[in-house]
Design an enzyme around this catalytic site. Sequence first.
Site, PDB file in Angstrom:
ATOM      1  N   LYS A 156      21.158   3.524  -3.895  1.00  0.00           N
ATOM      2  CA  LYS A 156      21.051   3.249  -5.507  1.00  0.00           C
ATOM      3  C   LYS A 156      19.549   2.990  -5.580  1.00  0.00           C
ATOM      4  CE  LYS A 156      20.863   0.195  -8.512  1.00  0.00           C
ATOM      5  NZ  LYS A 156      19.685   0.348  -9.399  1.00  0.00           N
ATOM      6  N   GLU A 203      16.188  -8.050   2.427  1.00  0.00           N
ATOM      7  CA  GLU A 203      14.883  -8.275   2.447  1.00  0.00           C
ATOM      8  C   GLU A 203      14.354  -8.474   0.892  1.00  0.00           C
ATOM      9  OE1 GLU A 203      11.289  -7.791   1.506  1.00  0.00           O
ATOM     10  OE2 GLU A 203      11.431  -5.680   2.018  1.00  0.00           O
ATOM     11  N   GLU A 221       7.096 -16.421  -6.910  1.00  0.00           N
ATOM     12  CA  GLU A 221       6.625 -15.233  -6.903  1.00  0.00           C
ATOM     13  C   GLU A 221       6.231 -14.646  -8.130  1.00  0.00           C
ATOM     14  OE1 GLU A 221       7.967 -11.304  -3.879  1.00  0.00           O
ATOM     15  OE2 GLU A 221       9.589 -12.160  -5.278  1.00  0.00           O
ATOM     16  N   CYS A 233       6.422  -7.526  -1.841  1.00  0.00           N
ATOM     17  CA  CYS A 233       6.956  -8.700  -1.664  1.00  0.00           C
ATOM     18  C   CYS A 233       6.390  -9.478  -0.254  1.00  0.00           C
ATOM     19  CB  CYS A 233       8.471  -8.482  -1.058  1.00  0.00           C
ATOM     20  SG  CYS A 233       8.432  -7.059   0.331  1.00  0.00           S
TER      21      CYS A 233
END
Length: 505
Positions: free
Chosen positions: A210, A284, A415, A318
């Site tokens: 997906k 991850e 983040e 990331c």
Amino acid sequence: MAEMSETTTGAAKDATGSPGSPGDLGPFGPFVYAPAPESRAVVDLAPSYGLFIDGEFTEAADGQVFKTLSPSTEEVLAEVARAGAEDVDRAVGAARGAFGPWSALPGSERAKYLFRIARIIQERSRELAVLETLDNGKPIKETRDSDLPLVAAHFFYYAGWADKLEHAGFGPAPRPLGVAAQVIPWNFPLLMLAWKIAPALAAGNTVVLKPAETTPLSALFFADICRSAGLPKGVVNILPGYGDAGAALTAHPDVDKVAFTGSTAVGKEIARTVAGTRKKLTLELGGKGANIVFDDAPLDQAVEGVVNGVFFNQGQVCCAGSRLLVQESVAEEVVDALKRRLATLRLGDPLDKNTDIGAINSAGQLARITELTDAGEAEGAERWSAPCELPSTGHWFAPTVFTQVTQAHRIAREEIFGPVLSVLTFRTPAEAVAKANNTPYGLSAGIWSEKGSRILAVAERLRAGVVWANSFNKFDPTSPFGGYKESGHGREGGRHGLEAYLDVR
């Protein structure tokens, strides 16, 4: 896009090079870059796309569709079928049906398909680079020079492993797991697809993937590449859709392996879903990488590494080095050099080959970046934004640096996933390590020093999955990648990336 103040955009209209950028401010004044746009004509976009199930494109069972937009212009690129639970069930069934014949093939035969896919990706690399830039918003020079070469390299690399699995160090006769459910993010749509599909197929698994709802097109073009390569039906299935499709896929009882790259919050939800089941899981997730610059570092080289570490792909990475930890004695010199370098970055049309900073992927992501940077100012950090004029349409944010940052500031802890750098200082290596590790994340770090002994001593004390020495954002398909703590678990890439797709009991 919401109106921004001049302090927010860092607008400066007296030193423009190409539209929306200042040019390079050398000793003879601005160096003007003429527009150098890549042609959109190399991509033949259809008005609508279906789901890819069992080797065929098909409508969603309930007929639902959604639109994918260009982040830089907000134009509608195409209408895409939206997968639901019934479509997930069909795709998993197709993958289950294909698993027996696919896994029974000799590894050398599976390798031939992976080699074909890699070669077709190379042949269509210009088309795919333009497509990725249109759908994602990142500069064409990044998709052309970084993303697409790495995508092909991953398929070539794992093609080489397909007939050598018994020599990978996971036992004498490792077996594939079965059906792999894979959910990928929007920041590197095609590269994240390659990271997951290539090792899964090499190991003999079948796949239901997906893509992110804001960047579905390159995955659907990859489906066409699978057909061109003659890949057996059902081995790879692509389900564009929203979070509900991803949740249905990861929770499906006939899935044997779940691989997810994305936010920590969603990763935790997936972990709760698969807990207590037989499913193998790799995650991850987010990061808050530290880039540590010591006083003996080659400072000009370090500044280039810092810029690449946090402003590549608009900081939507990331493993971005979003925290700069610089030794106190050289902090002022490094920050001044960093600001001078950022003033030369060109922000604008992502299809222009001169562009360094492209568009933010979505309005929602831009709102998140804006909210956190406003919080940084409100908490007392000093904000500086590169002088550039933001385009009037699309989603844009000027490269921004915060100084006077403490570890208590949200911009140092959360983040941001945008072109924003927080600068902190340290005096000793021990303090640098303590500040670098003072985060719930543990994905990446960088160390800049001319002393190899110092680099090794600091690196072994950092709780990060990958540590770069005098470099940053260096990737290779032979090297494993992954994190600790809230950055996830498991590794992708290299020999280690095969383990997640093998039954090694």
